[in-house]
Enzyme design. Structure first.
Site, PDB file in Angstrom:
ATOM      1  N   GLY A  70       0.812  -1.207   0.000  1.00  0.00           N
ATOM      2  CA  GLY A  70       0.000   0.000   0.000  1.00  0.00           C
ATOM      3  C   GLY A  70       0.844   1.255   0.000  1.00  0.00           C
ATOM      4  O   GLY A  70       2.083   1.215  -0.024  1.00  0.00           O
ATOM      5  N   GLY A  73       3.019   5.431   4.661  1.00  0.00           N
ATOM      6  CA  GLY A  73       2.384   6.234   5.705  1.00  0.00           C
ATOM      7  C   GLY A  73       1.004   5.784   6.100  1.00  0.00           C
ATOM      8  O   GLY A  73       0.289   6.526   6.771  1.00  0.00           O
ATOM      9  N   THR A  74       0.598   4.559   5.716  1.00  0.00           N
ATOM     10  CA  THR A  74      -0.751   4.091   6.036  1.00  0.00           C
ATOM     11  C   THR A  74      -0.776   3.123   7.214  1.00  0.00           C
ATOM     12  O   THR A  74      -1.829   2.564   7.522  1.00  0.00           O
ATOM     13  CB  THR A  74      -1.390   3.416   4.808  1.00  0.00           C
ATOM     14  OG1 THR A  74      -0.492   2.427   4.288  1.00  0.00           O
ATOM     15  CG2 THR A  74      -1.684   4.442   3.723  1.00  0.00           C
ATOM     16  N   GLY A  75       0.362   2.903   7.873  1.00  0.00           N
ATOM     17  CA  GLY A  75       0.344   2.118   9.102  1.00  0.00           C
ATOM     18  C   GLY A  75       0.975   0.743   9.012  1.00  0.00           C
ATOM     19  O   GLY A  75       0.765  -0.082   9.897  1.00  0.00           O
ATOM     20  N   LYS A  76       1.784   0.478   8.012  1.00  0.00           N
ATOM     21  CA  LYS A  76       2.371  -0.861   7.860  1.00  0.00           C
ATOM     22  C   LYS A  76       3.348  -1.171   8.992  1.00  0.00           C
ATOM     23  O   LYS A  76       3.289  -2.248   9.595  1.00  0.00           O
ATOM     24  CB  LYS A  76       3.055  -0.973   6.494  1.00  0.00           C
ATOM     25  CG  LYS A  76       2.090  -0.859   5.307  1.00  0.00           C
ATOM     26  CD  LYS A  76       2.773  -1.165   3.995  1.00  0.00           C
ATOM     27  CE  LYS A  76       3.714  -0.058   3.559  1.00  0.00           C
ATOM     28  NZ  LYS A  76       3.000   1.169   3.139  1.00  0.00           N
ATOM     29  N   SER A  77       4.252  -0.257   9.285  1.00  0.00           N
ATOM     30  CA  SER A  77       5.230  -0.520  10.348  1.00  0.00           C
ATOM     31  C   SER A  77       4.558  -0.574  11.716  1.00  0.00           C
ATOM     32  O   SER A  77       4.971  -1.347  12.587  1.00  0.00           O
ATOM     33  CB  SER A  77       6.319   0.560  10.339  1.00  0.00           C
ATOM     34  OG  SER A  77       5.760   1.848  10.539  1.00  0.00           O
ATOM     35  N   SER A 522      -5.050  12.420 -17.985  1.00  0.00           N
ATOM     36  CA  SER A 522      -5.898  13.518 -17.520  1.00  0.00           C
ATOM     37  C   SER A 522      -5.766  14.768 -18.388  1.00  0.00           C
ATOM     38  O   SER A 522      -6.508  15.731 -18.193  1.00  0.00           O
ATOM     39  CB  SER A 522      -5.568  13.870 -16.067  1.00  0.00           C
ATOM     40  OG  SER A 522      -4.237  14.320 -15.941  1.00  0.00           O
ATOM     41  N   LYS A 565      -5.257  20.477  -8.343  1.00  0.00           N
ATOM     42  CA  LYS A 565      -5.202  21.127  -9.650  1.00  0.00           C
ATOM     43  C   LYS A 565      -5.944  22.458  -9.636  1.00  0.00           C
ATOM     44  O   LYS A 565      -5.461  23.458 -10.192  1.00  0.00           O
ATOM     45  CB  LYS A 565      -5.795  20.197 -10.708  1.00  0.00           C
ATOM     46  CG  LYS A 565      -4.962  18.948 -10.980  1.00  0.00           C
ATOM     47  CD  LYS A 565      -5.639  18.028 -11.991  1.00  0.00           C
ATOM     48  CE  LYS A 565      -4.798  16.795 -12.272  1.00  0.00           C
ATOM     49  NZ  LYS A 565      -5.434  15.872 -13.227  1.00  0.00           N
TER      50      LYS A 565
END
Length: 646
Positions: A70, A73-77, A522, A565
């Site tokens: 993922g 900074g989403t909490g893996k560690s 985009s 943007k």
């Protein structure tokens, strides 16, 4: 040329979808984050990753391996550390390395209960010191005896020489007692939980163990082989958790050896450098029964050794880490608890009042870049919380307020955001970005830099007679694969909306200032507008910017990073931004930009052209657009329509 907004062009009043405090706090009577209880266990502090938490709990009980993929900074560690707390309590072991009298290059490995290793080593050291002292005493007595006899016999010179010879002979011919003391390779406190070892970025020696090089390999000066053995992360994690983030950065050799350690539960230590004297040393197998938590971004899957991933899948779990969670009252409570956790864990910043927590929640919604969601990139949000707290502490405030959080958003901007601002300033100075008047074949597109900043991306188009049998579309600006494919799709729309045979013309498309390349589709809407403007010689409003993907039938499809943007367009001085209608609810720009820019949501390319192009005969232009909307093939087969759009 009239650049005023016609009545028929739809307008959207941009709002920031304010969060009412009663909705945010869900009836909680909170005056500050200090009123929120923080769970003592790490696993209970994880928010937004319910599936991952459930997997970690199961894997801890069964001692299964886990791979988490993922966004950073989403909490893996944090989940990996939590698993070390959850592992079933079992008897930890100390690992000792003994010298091998039969083969010096094959040290002996033994395990003892945790805490016993230090006692054994200390006992051997004490015994060695006693033997050394006794031997030294005997040598000194012998030396003094020889010297005394020489003096009595009046042969003092010969006595001194004899004493020195005997001293040197005995000193270097007797065994070195300290060389027989075992080395404590891995030690644990019996009362501590299972070990957690972070081996992220470790080279082969640090991960698998190594044997130090010995420059003095003879003459009694050499270091014993067993004393040069160094344990690796896999050995220190014995009985606990081994965490490796960015698993794909390990070399194939290290991944193969890691697989062997996982399969066997033991791994001998040898020198990792072939030119070192340590390469001759190889210990007996060293225990390394650990639970491995592998982590990485999506590209980690491609860089992993197939057999290593198969081992994890066959004996464990694979988990995808979410980067957003739904914006519900229950999840808002969890996010408020996250604020309290960060303040408590930091220990140096004041708590947040209700207004500060509300402002952090607004920023979490904005950074989610998705309607009805809160971001789970909690490391970045934690940085914002700490900067806000630092500002409050710098002022000597007892509490952090919304004013500090707003100031922190400016102080804690990412490098990409700062670069974007600097680029916008310079592009205005040198007229790379034009925000006034109207020009043919020039459109202000929008792009995302990094993950949390936007930039203005000017696109220019020019049409020339074909020099060959068939015309071609030539695009420059370091385009990546998806961007190239989107350019190809645009050619179908050019035929539809101009009715011209592009086989007789070359279409040149240039992306201005794309030093790092263009990735994604985009800019499809931008390219189509620029080309149609160039083909039909219709000016484009320069105070308008646009973003959106485009289907071959002209539908404007959703894109990412719409909030960033729009903010970049506002900072550049652009007054109107065209976005896909499906992205409208994703727009959560900051209050300071709300009055600076008008957002126009569209669903089809006709609406884009209606808002961006400035034809001389607007009524005729709109009539042609309506006719093509009703009869999409009219522009190709009807010779009366196929000539021009003005």
């Amino acid at each position: 040329m009239d650049l005023t907004t016609p009545e028929e062009i739809p307008k959207i009043e941009l709002t920031n979808d304010e969060l009412a405090e009663t909705d945010v706090f869900a009836g909680l009577e909170l005056s500050a984050s200090s009123d929120i209880d923080v769970p003592p266990n790490l696993i209970d502090q994880v928010i937004g990753q319910e599936h991952a938490v459930e997997v970690i709990r199961k894997a801890a009980v069964q001692r299964r391996h886990v791979m988490m993929i993922g966004t950073p900074g989403t909490g893996k560690s944090m989940l990996a550390k939590a698993m070390a707390e959850l592992l079933p309590k079992e008897e930890l072991q100390d690992i000792l390395v003994y010298p091998n009298s039969e083969d010096n290059n094959n040290p002996i490995v033994r395990t003892v209960p945790a805490g016993r290793g230090k006692q054994i080593v200390n006992a051997h050291k004490m015994e060695a010191r006693k033997k050394i002292q006794m031997r030294s005493t005997l040598i000194m007595l012998l030396v003094f005896g020889i010297i005394g006899y020489a003096i009595i016999a009046s042969q003092w010179l010969m006595g001194i020489i004899a004493a020195a010879f005997v001293f040197m002979a005995l000193k270097y011919s007797t065994p070195r007692e300290e060389a027989m003391v075992p080395k404590l390779l891995v030690t644990h406190d019996p009362n501590t939980p299972a070990p957690f070892v972070d081996a992220t970025g470790s080279h082969a020696g640090a991960l698998l163990g190594d044997v130090r090089h010995d420059p003095f390999q003879s003459g009694g000066l050499e270091t014993p082989s067993h004393d040069r053995v160094e344990g690796g992360a896999i050995h220190r994690a014995h009985g606990g958790v081994l965490f490796i983030d960015e698993i794909n950065t390990l070399t194939p050799h290290s991944q193969q050896n890691l697989l062997t350690a996982l399969q066997e539960g033991t791994f001998p230590i040898t020198g990792q450098s072939e030119r070192s004297s340590g390469a001759m040393v190889r210990t007996e197998p060293v225990p390394c029964r650990f639970v491995m938590i592998a982590a990485g971004n999506l590209d980690a899957i491609q860089g992993m050794h197939p057999a290593l991933r198969s081992r994890i899948r066959g004996y464990g779990y694979e988990v995808y880490m979410r980067d957003t969670m739904e914006d519900t009252p229950e999840n808002r409570k969890k996010f408020l608890r996250f604020i309290a956790q960060e303040v408590k864990n930091d220990g140096k910043i004041p708590h947040f009042d209700r207004s500060a927590m509300l402002e952090v929640l607004r920023e979490a919604r904005r950074r989610s870049n998705r309607k009805g969601h809160l971001t789970l990139k909690l490391r970045d949000m934690g940085g914002l919380i700490r900067v806000a707290g630092d500002l409050a502490r710098q002022e000597g405030a007892d509490i952090t307020t919304a004013r500090h959080v707003i100031a922190a958003k400016s102080a804690a901007r990412s490098i990409e955001d700062q670069i974007s601002d600097e680029y916008i300033r310079r592009s205005r100075d040198y007229e790379i970005t034009v925000v006034e008047g109207a020009r043919v074949g020039r459109v202000n597109g929008l792009a995302v830099m990094g993950s949390d900043s936007g930039s203005v991306l000017p696109v220019m188009a020019e049409v020339t007679p074909s020099q060959g049998a068939n015309g071609s579309v030539i695009a420059t600006g370091m385009l990546k694969e998806i961007a190239k494919e989107s350019i190809t799709n645009v050619s179908a729309l050019i035929k539809k909306f101009t009715g011209k045979d592009i086989r007789n013309m070359d279409i040149h498309i240039q992306f201005i200032g794309t030093y790092s390349g263009v990735e994604g589709d985009s800019a499809s809407v931008t390219v189509a507008t620029a080309v149609i403007s160039a083909v039909e010689n219709i000016p484009v409003r320069q105070d308008v910017a646009m973003t959106g993907s485009l289907s071959v039938r002209g539908d404007v499809l959703p894109i990412g990073g719409v909030t960033y943007k729009i903010e970049a367009a506002a900072k550049a001085g652009i007054k109107r931004v065209i976005i896909p209608r499906s992205n409208l609810e994703d727009v959560l720009i900051e209050d300071r930009y709300r009055t600076m820019v008008e957002v126009v949501p569209v669903e089809h390319i006709e609406e884009v052209l209606q808002n961006a192009l400035v034809p001389e005969n607007r009524e005729s232009f709109l009539s042609k657009l309506r006719k093509m909307t009703v009869n999409p093939t009219a522009g190709i087969f009807d010779p009366n329509v196929g000539r021009t759009l003005v």
